[in-house]
Design a protein around this motif. Structure first.
Motif, mmCIF file in Angstrom:
data_model
loop_
_atom_site.group_PDB
_atom_site.id
_atom_site.type_symbol
_atom_site.label_atom_id
_atom_site.label_comp_id
_atom_site.label_asym_id
_atom_site.label_seq_id
_atom_site.Cartn_x
_atom_site.Cartn_y
_atom_site.Cartn_z
ATOM 1 N N VAL A 1 32.670 31.990 51.081
ATOM 2 C CA VAL A 1 32.556 32.644 49.775
ATOM 3 C C VAL A 1 32.855 34.132 49.926
ATOM 4 O O VAL A 1 33.573 34.724 49.114
ATOM 5 C CB VAL A 1 31.172 32.384 49.141
ATOM 6 C CG1 VAL A 1 30.913 33.317 47.963
ATOM 7 C CG2 VAL A 1 31.072 30.925 48.703
ATOM 8 N N GLN A 2 32.327 34.752 50.970
ATOM 9 C CA GLN A 2 32.608 36.173 51.233
ATOM 10 C C GLN A 2 34.114 36.391 51.412
ATOM 11 O O GLN A 2 34.677 37.341 50.883
ATOM 12 C CB GLN A 2 31.880 36.640 52.495
ATOM 13 C CG GLN A 2 30.395 36.811 52.313
ATOM 14 C CD GLN A 2 30.071 38.152 51.694
ATOM 15 O OE1 GLN A 2 30.206 38.338 50.493
ATOM 16 N NE2 GLN A 2 29.641 39.085 52.506
ATOM 17 N N ALA A 3 34.762 35.498 52.181
ATOM 18 C CA ALA A 3 36.198 35.619 52.439
ATOM 19 C C ALA A 3 37.002 35.452 51.152
ATOM 20 O O ALA A 3 37.934 36.224 50.882
ATOM 21 C CB ALA A 3 36.625 34.584 53.479
ATOM 22 N N LEU A 4 36.653 34.449 50.359
ATOM 23 C CA LEU A 4 37.361 34.217 49.094
ATOM 24 C C LEU A 4 37.175 35.385 48.141
ATOM 25 O O LEU A 4 38.110 35.800 47.439
ATOM 26 C CB LEU A 4 36.884 32.909 48.452
ATOM 27 C CG LEU A 4 37.277 31.645 49.214
ATOM 28 C CD1 LEU A 4 36.483 30.453 48.707
ATOM 29 C CD2 LEU A 4 38.782 31.395 49.122
ATOM 30 N N TYR A 5 35.975 35.945 48.127
ATOM 31 C CA TYR A 5 35.701 37.122 47.307
ATOM 32 C C TYR A 5 36.591 38.287 47.747
ATOM 33 O O TYR A 5 37.216 38.958 46.937
ATOM 34 C CB TYR A 5 34.219 37.498 47.422
ATOM 35 C CG TYR A 5 33.873 38.816 46.770
ATOM 36 C CD1 TYR A 5 33.649 38.890 45.400
ATOM 37 C CD2 TYR A 5 33.765 39.983 47.524
ATOM 38 C CE1 TYR A 5 33.325 40.092 44.790
ATOM 39 C CE2 TYR A 5 33.453 41.190 46.924
ATOM 40 C CZ TYR A 5 33.231 41.237 45.557
ATOM 41 O OH TYR A 5 32.919 42.434 44.963
ATOM 42 N N ASP B 1 40.120 37.796 46.672
ATOM 43 C CA ASP B 1 40.256 37.988 45.229
ATOM 44 C C ASP B 1 40.254 39.471 44.873
ATOM 45 O O ASP B 1 41.091 39.940 44.106
ATOM 46 C CB ASP B 1 39.101 37.255 44.524
ATOM 47 C CG ASP B 1 39.319 37.060 43.031
ATOM 48 O OD1 ASP B 1 40.429 37.324 42.523
ATOM 49 O OD2 ASP B 1 38.361 36.631 42.358
ATOM 50 N N ILE B 2 39.320 40.221 45.422
ATOM 51 C CA ILE B 2 39.141 41.632 45.070
ATOM 52 C C ILE B 2 40.169 42.542 45.754
ATOM 53 O O ILE B 2 40.757 43.404 45.127
ATOM 54 C CB ILE B 2 37.712 42.102 45.447
ATOM 55 C CG1 ILE B 2 36.687 41.361 44.604
ATOM 56 C CG2 ILE B 2 37.549 43.608 45.300
ATOM 57 C CD1 ILE B 2 36.833 41.566 43.110
ATOM 58 N N ALA C 1 33.686 37.964 40.188
ATOM 59 C CA ALA C 1 34.504 37.478 41.309
ATOM 60 C C ALA C 1 33.680 36.691 42.334
ATOM 61 O O ALA C 1 34.165 35.699 42.889
ATOM 62 C CB ALA C 1 35.222 38.640 41.988
ATOM 63 N N ILE C 2 32.455 37.114 42.596
ATOM 64 C CA ILE C 2 31.652 36.397 43.593
ATOM 65 C C ILE C 2 31.316 34.996 43.093
ATOM 66 O O ILE C 2 31.324 34.025 43.848
ATOM 67 C CB ILE C 2 30.386 37.193 44.019
ATOM 68 C CG1 ILE C 2 29.802 36.629 45.314
ATOM 69 C CG2 ILE C 2 29.341 37.206 42.928
ATOM 70 C CD1 ILE C 2 30.631 36.893 46.546
ATOM 71 N N LEU C 3 31.058 34.854 41.794
ATOM 72 C CA LEU C 3 30.770 33.531 41.232
ATOM 73 C C LEU C 3 32.026 32.667 41.183
ATOM 74 O O LEU C 3 31.948 31.453 41.376
ATOM 75 C CB LEU C 3 30.146 33.662 39.841
ATOM 76 C CG LEU C 3 28.744 34.265 39.821
ATOM 77 C CD1 LEU C 3 28.263 34.442 38.393
ATOM 78 C CD2 LEU C 3 27.776 33.415 40.620
#
Length: 170
Positions: free
Chosen positions: A30-34, A37-38, A105-107
């Motif tokens: 999730v941290q990586a995907l965030y 995205d950001i 973005a985190i969600l």
């Protein structure tokens, strides 16, 4: 002044929970995907950074549990590969008037990872997937938002795992 170099979100402080290697992999994914995205980081850069600095390391004073690297890679690469398919599923499960692009973005990262795992990781029971990603969301956001994650992933789980939920009477 913000630190543009470090675009990751730290989990909120709170009571520490025991987490297994797969749970740690979910949090890292999730941290990586965030971050992707950001910051617009590429998948190879993300894998290199997370595997050398985040998985089982201490970063900025926070100790991260060792994560199952293969599971981490599967979730991140699967979300990247299937995002065009996952996003409409999540959009459909969200309340009308709240398209995915309006969600923090985190969600988005939590829901994408959860939806991917529900569709592709049949080795993990659907209720476990939903529960794990609600726990991941709880590390970053308030209870009201974790309820939204629970509702969205539960609806997606019923699409991909209808037999599991019918058997369990839920």
């Amino acid at each position: 002044m913000s630190d543009d170099k470090n675009q990751t979100r730290k989990p909120a402080k709170g009571p520490e929970r025991k987490a297994n290697r797969r749970g740690a992999a979910r949090l890292a994914a999730v941290q990586a995907l965030y971050q992707m995205d950001i910051a617009g980081a590429g998948i190879n850069d993300i894998f290199a950074e997370f595997e050398s600095h985040w998985l089982g390391s201490e970063v900025e004073g926070d100790k991260y549990l060792p994560a199952e690297a293969a599971f981490f890679r599967d979730v991140v690469s699967g979300v990247v590969r299937d995002q065009a398919k996952l996003d409409p599923l999540i959009d459909e499960a969200l309340s009308k008037g709240w398209p995915l692009k309006r969600i923090d973005a985190i969600l988005r990262a939590v829901m994408r990872a959860g939806a991917y795992e529900l569709e592709h990781r049949k080795d993990v029971p659907g209720r476990v997937v939903v529960s794990e990603y609600v726990d991941v969301a709880h590390a970053f956001v308030e209870a009201e938002e974790t309820g939204m994650v629970n509702a969205v992933l539960d609806q997606i789980a019923r699409q991909f795992r209808a037999n599991e939920f019918a058997r369990a009477g839920g």
